[in-house]
Design an enzyme around this catalytic site. Sequence first.
Site, PDB file in Angstrom:
ATOM      1  N   ARG A  50     -22.386   5.095  19.727  1.00 23.31           N
ATOM      2  CA  ARG A  50     -22.743   3.691  19.945  1.00 23.31           C
ATOM      3  C   ARG A  50     -24.256   3.525  19.966  1.00 23.31           C
ATOM      4  NH1 ARG A  50     -23.714   1.524  24.689  1.00 23.31           N
ATOM      5  NH2 ARG A  50     -22.287   2.891  25.839  1.00 23.31           N
ATOM      6  N   TYR A 102     -25.211 -20.496   5.154  1.00 23.01           N
ATOM      7  CA  TYR A 102     -23.841 -19.975   5.101  1.00 23.01           C
ATOM      8  C   TYR A 102     -23.025 -20.574   6.241  1.00 23.01           C
ATOM      9  CZ  TYR A 102     -20.038 -16.688   6.020  1.00 23.01           C
ATOM     10  OH  TYR A 102     -18.818 -16.134   6.298  1.00 23.01           O
ATOM     11  N   ASP A 173     -32.984 -14.886   5.978  1.00 28.70           N
ATOM     12  CA  ASP A 173     -31.787 -14.245   5.426  1.00 28.70           C
ATOM     13  C   ASP A 173     -32.040 -13.989   3.941  1.00 28.70           C
ATOM     14  OD1 ASP A 173     -29.249 -13.706   4.260  1.00 28.70           O
ATOM     15  OD2 ASP A 173     -28.246 -14.711   5.918  1.00 28.70           O
ATOM     16  N   LYS A 198     -22.661  -7.532   0.832  1.00 26.13           N
ATOM     17  CA  LYS A 198     -22.908  -8.133  -0.466  1.00 26.13           C
ATOM     18  C   LYS A 198     -23.640  -7.161  -1.398  1.00 26.13           C
ATOM     19  CE  LYS A 198     -21.059 -11.799   1.474  1.00 26.13           C
ATOM     20  NZ  LYS A 198     -21.026 -11.551   2.908  1.00 26.13           N
TER      21      LYS A 198
END
Length: 386
Positions: A50, A102, A173, A198
């Site tokens: 983690r 988005y 972004d 993406k």
Amino acid sequence: MEREIETKCIHLEEDEASIQHFGSISYPIYQTATYAHPAVGQSTGFDYSRLQNPTREHLEKVVASLENGVDALAFSSGMAAITMLMELFAPGDHLIIDSDLYGGSIRLFDHVSTKNGICFSRIDCAREDVEAYVQDNTKAIYVETPTNPMMNVVDIAELSAIAKRHGLLLIVDNTFLSPYLQNPLDLGADIVVHSGTKYLGGHNDTLAGFLVTGREDISEKLRFLIKTTGAGLAPFDCWLVLRGIKTLGIRMDRSQENAMEIAKWLRAQKHVTKVIYPGFEDHPGHEIMKRQSRGYGAMLTFQVENKDFALGILGKVRMIRFAESLGGVETLLTYPTTQTHADVPKEIQEKNGLTDATLRMSVGIENVKDLIAELDRVFHEIENGQ
């Protein structure tokens, strides 16, 4: 001498002098949750996955290198990255955000961040005076460029100047262009966001997200948050993204070439009322992209004459897939009003120019002749009522 980005996609320079991992060319997947300590007070450098994992660390170094940042953090999805990013802010803080984002980002800001006491001014950052919206409690400016799905382009350097005058963070972004075509940190941004699902992953086979920064102080805050929230990317998914990045350059080149050809073809069709692609000289953001980017990307948005024609296209494509995502090797068509932007209020959709006759295309790496042939067949079938 600074290496070219195509080489940086494949080689992490700091690893080249060592023969680690038994000489493995493909970076190993360290599929482990925890790590043994040699003795009390001693560590191998890794304690618990983690906190960090060798495969994730290697991926983060590669992405940081591509964006010319000091640090990158890999998350379980793009939305996980943005969700944790918002933990930099406190109740009462104000952010200026672009109105055309988005839909998942808008949903997060409207239904989670607002609940947590953060307030937003949603504006058209490509056309409005951003500085006029700065308030005493403003902490950041958040944009996409080009925007999703209307392909608006904002001047990153100009926004950076505004942010610096007022002591704000500039968050960009960069998913649509990837580090191969645009590096916002070099233009003055403080934090870059990527949906690694993406173009970085590039094969529609895994989810991932990234935050990249060029500031050590921000890196320290983000590192504390990622170990606390536990949103880090799993080792196997890290490996998939590493594998995808190796071909980022050639994929982006082919996809971008194809996008320009398809955009030109669409413009010549009588049933298409508008094609939005920054590569066209008459696009309002074309000159800005010439300054701040190395290309125009492989995303385009187009409007057809009515909803029925749009639905006809989505129902008749075969090789081109009707699917929600972008940036993979396959060409995808998305219907924003029911998919990516379904949760965006209708009045905002209309203000941004998004209608029920709008289609978004992520152009892949197929032979462009086959893609155009598919579209030509579909258009003729709809015209002839087939």
